[in-house]
Motif scaffolding. Sequence first.
Motif, PDB file in Angstrom:
ATOM      1  N   TYR A 108       0.745  -1.111  -0.005  1.00 17.99           N
ATOM      2  CA  TYR A 108      -0.167  -0.121   0.171  1.00 17.99           C
ATOM      3  C   TYR A 108       0.932   1.181   0.081  1.00 17.99           C
ATOM      4  O   TYR A 108       1.913   1.340   0.502  1.00 17.99           O
ATOM      5  CB  TYR A 108      -1.112  -0.032   1.375  1.00 17.99           C
ATOM      6  CG  TYR A 108      -1.874  -1.009   1.137  1.00 17.99           C
ATOM      7  CD1 TYR A 108      -3.085  -0.900   0.333  1.00 17.99           C
ATOM      8  CD2 TYR A 108      -1.973  -2.199   1.899  1.00 17.99           C
ATOM      9  CE1 TYR A 108      -4.017  -2.087   0.319  1.00 17.99           C
ATOM     10  CE2 TYR A 108      -2.783  -3.563   1.924  1.00 17.99           C
ATOM     11  CZ  TYR A 108      -3.863  -3.412   0.997  1.00 17.99           C
ATOM     12  OH  TYR A 108      -4.410  -4.360   0.931  1.00 17.99           O
ATOM     13  N   ASN A 109       0.359   2.285  -0.733  1.00 22.46           N
ATOM     14  CA  ASN A 109       1.114   3.470  -0.918  1.00 22.46           C
ATOM     15  C   ASN A 109       0.862   4.673   0.164  1.00 22.46           C
ATOM     16  O   ASN A 109       0.131   4.043   1.218  1.00 22.46           O
ATOM     17  CB  ASN A 109       0.677   4.295  -2.073  1.00 22.46           C
ATOM     18  CG  ASN A 109       1.088   3.222  -3.300  1.00 22.46           C
ATOM     19  OD1 ASN A 109       2.161   3.017  -3.541  1.00 22.46           O
ATOM     20  ND2 ASN A 109      -0.122   2.739  -4.080  1.00 22.46           N
ATOM     21  N   GLY A 110       1.355   5.645   0.312  1.00 23.07           N
ATOM     22  CA  GLY A 110       1.158   6.526   1.269  1.00 23.07           C
ATOM     23  C   GLY A 110       0.563   7.942   0.832  1.00 23.07           C
ATOM     24  O   GLY A 110       0.415   8.008  -0.350  1.00 23.07           O
ATOM     25  N   VAL A 111      -0.132   8.578   1.531  1.00 19.76           N
ATOM     26  CA  VAL A 111      -0.540   9.834   1.353  1.00 19.76           C
ATOM     27  C   VAL A 111       0.458  11.039   1.522  1.00 19.76           C
ATOM     28  O   VAL A 111       0.844  11.108   2.675  1.00 19.76           O
ATOM     29  CB  VAL A 111      -2.101  10.119   1.889  1.00 19.76           C
ATOM     30  CG1 VAL A 111      -2.425  11.572   1.806  1.00 19.76           C
ATOM     31  CG2 VAL A 111      -2.898   9.218   1.128  1.00 19.76           C
ATOM     32  N   SER A 112       0.554  12.037   0.437  1.00 21.76           N
ATOM     33  CA  SER A 112       1.679  13.232   0.851  1.00 21.76           C
ATOM     34  C   SER A 112       1.008  14.319   0.827  1.00 21.76           C
ATOM     35  O   SER A 112       1.499  15.286   1.445  1.00 21.76           O
ATOM     36  CB  SER A 112       2.610  13.122  -0.367  1.00 21.76           C
ATOM     37  OG  SER A 112       3.610  12.137  -0.304  1.00 21.76           O
ATOM     38  N   GLU A 113      -0.428  14.729   0.331  1.00 20.72           N
ATOM     39  CA  GLU A 113      -0.726  15.811   0.683  1.00 20.72           C
ATOM     40  C   GLU A 113      -2.420  15.678   0.116  1.00 20.72           C
ATOM     41  O   GLU A 113      -2.921  14.708  -0.559  1.00 20.72           O
ATOM     42  CB  GLU A 113      -0.254  16.923  -0.309  1.00 20.72           C
ATOM     43  CG  GLU A 113      -0.781  18.303  -0.432  1.00 20.72           C
ATOM     44  CD  GLU A 113      -0.614  18.853   0.813  1.00 20.72           C
ATOM     45  OE1 GLU A 113      -1.276  18.632   1.929  1.00 20.72           O
ATOM     46  OE2 GLU A 113       0.471  19.611   1.154  1.00 20.72           O
ATOM     47  N   ILE A 114      -3.297  16.626   0.820  1.00 17.08           N
ATOM     48  CA  ILE A 114      -4.461  16.624   0.273  1.00 17.08           C
ATOM     49  C   ILE A 114      -4.901  18.219  -0.026  1.00 17.08           C
ATOM     50  O   ILE A 114      -4.170  19.168   0.321  1.00 17.08           O
ATOM     51  CB  ILE A 114      -5.771  16.324   1.471  1.00 17.08           C
ATOM     52  CG1 ILE A 114      -5.050  17.007   2.583  1.00 17.08           C
ATOM     53  CG2 ILE A 114      -5.522  14.891   1.612  1.00 17.08           C
ATOM     54  CD1 ILE A 114      -6.131  16.673   3.800  1.00 17.08           C
ATOM     55  N   LEU A 115      -5.907  18.481  -0.898  1.00 22.07           N
ATOM     56  CA  LEU A 115      -6.244  19.660  -1.049  1.00 22.07           C
ATOM     57  C   LEU A 115      -7.737  19.878  -1.267  1.00 22.07           C
ATOM     58  O   LEU A 115      -8.501  19.121  -1.872  1.00 22.07           O
ATOM     59  CB  LEU A 115      -5.576  20.191  -2.588  1.00 22.07           C
ATOM     60  CG  LEU A 115      -6.025  21.375  -3.411  1.00 22.07           C
ATOM     61  CD1 LEU A 115      -5.256  22.623  -2.376  1.00 22.07           C
ATOM     62  CD2 LEU A 115      -5.337  21.383  -4.710  1.00 22.07           C
TER      63      LEU A 115
END
Length: 468
Positions: free
Chosen positions: A310-317
Amino acid sequence: MRTKLAFAVFAAFAAAAPVHAGVELIAAGSLDAHQGDRAMRTARPLENGVQGNLLGGLGSGLAYAGCGSFVALPDRGPNAVSYDSAVDDTSSYIARFHTLRVDLRPAGAGAALPFALTPKLERTTLLWDLFGLYYGDGKAANLPNGAPRENHAFHHYFTGRSDNADPARNSGWPLNGRLDPEGIRVSVDGNAVFVSDEYGPYVYKFDRRSGRRLDSYALPAHFYVAKTASHGADEIAGNTSGRVANKGMEGLAISPDGRVLFGAMQAPLIQDGGDGAPVLRIARIDLRTRQVREYAYPLTNSGTAAKPKYNGVSEILAVNDHQLLVDERDGKGFGDGSEAKFKRVYLIDLDGAADVGKLSGAAVLAAVAVQKRPFLDVVAELGRHGMLPSEIPAKLEGLSFGPDVTQDGRRRHTLFIANDNDFLATVTDDLHPQGADNPNRFFVFAFDDADLPGLKPQRIEHERCDAR
């Protein structure tokens, strides 16, 4: 050969996950990573010998500030340069953000892309507090005290040193001196910035002009680890709940009306399976009431059913007050000595989603996780323009809307994506044995109303662009 390879890469990725039809790359630019920033008072060498005002890591966080300007956020400093493993190679680099002026205009005839992008560094703002912060005593690591030499009366700077956390308190103690900034957003009045971090995780408000901390926002206790340590592996081993070390609140968004913050963890909490588990949390913070709601976000498995990865989350907008763009990625690409495979932006809607604040466990969260749909496959779109997977920056972490442009006679919106170059001006690895430049890079994508029909971009109050 290069063109054929780029086309083959694009075709393979497009078949797996088609690029959203209307979202396209229109510009790319960079800032030299060999230069210093505007914080001249920090120019002295850090513990690891690196200059304390090295310009780097700008893409850890990126936010549009109106009138063609952005604020850009480096993380905890140049810890890719060895110092001491007891503190994860961190140094007393002072947390800061930069103000950039970005010139985005139509390119000349024959240019590879329709627009030319020229970023310029205008100002560097150091982050500090009026009150004394905890900087450790250096005993655990047998190192000098981690307090910045630039501290003086009523100016106590936040730093990247991992041992600057009070061992008698949980990781959310707001007077800890350590800060690993990863997300930044501008308040709707334009006078402040909000910053999220990986160490606490913390969510702080700073005065935009001076850098003084104005406020802090507490998260529910289950986000924090009970036992802090200067070494990330020790922190993980010593706790059964809370955020995974170095994978705290990586992403930050602000609603267009400026009333709500959204903070995304980079990885699942320990009690939800920890690093490698399939579902992480997004926190919604009401800035007026300080109430927090939590939502479950399902990560994409880029491995196999038998051996998931599973990948990761780097940012949200924030698209509006309930829809978010989510930057989900692998850690592969330029700077890692590998090839980028998975860097995508998804659209989610929190309207009607379950509050998971009282839930825990990967399976429980997965059952109520939000739905997501593809918005942009970054690897495929960059590949369409001839960029090889080995050339795509490994850490594309900054995500921001930018100024609208006119293209082919129609008005289009822009999405800026920036990289964290780990403060390394050059990269030397098996793919680049002679060394290769590693600048702070910016990619601009254009899209139409139909591509993101719910878009309600934040407008900074009292913008007077003509006066700037």
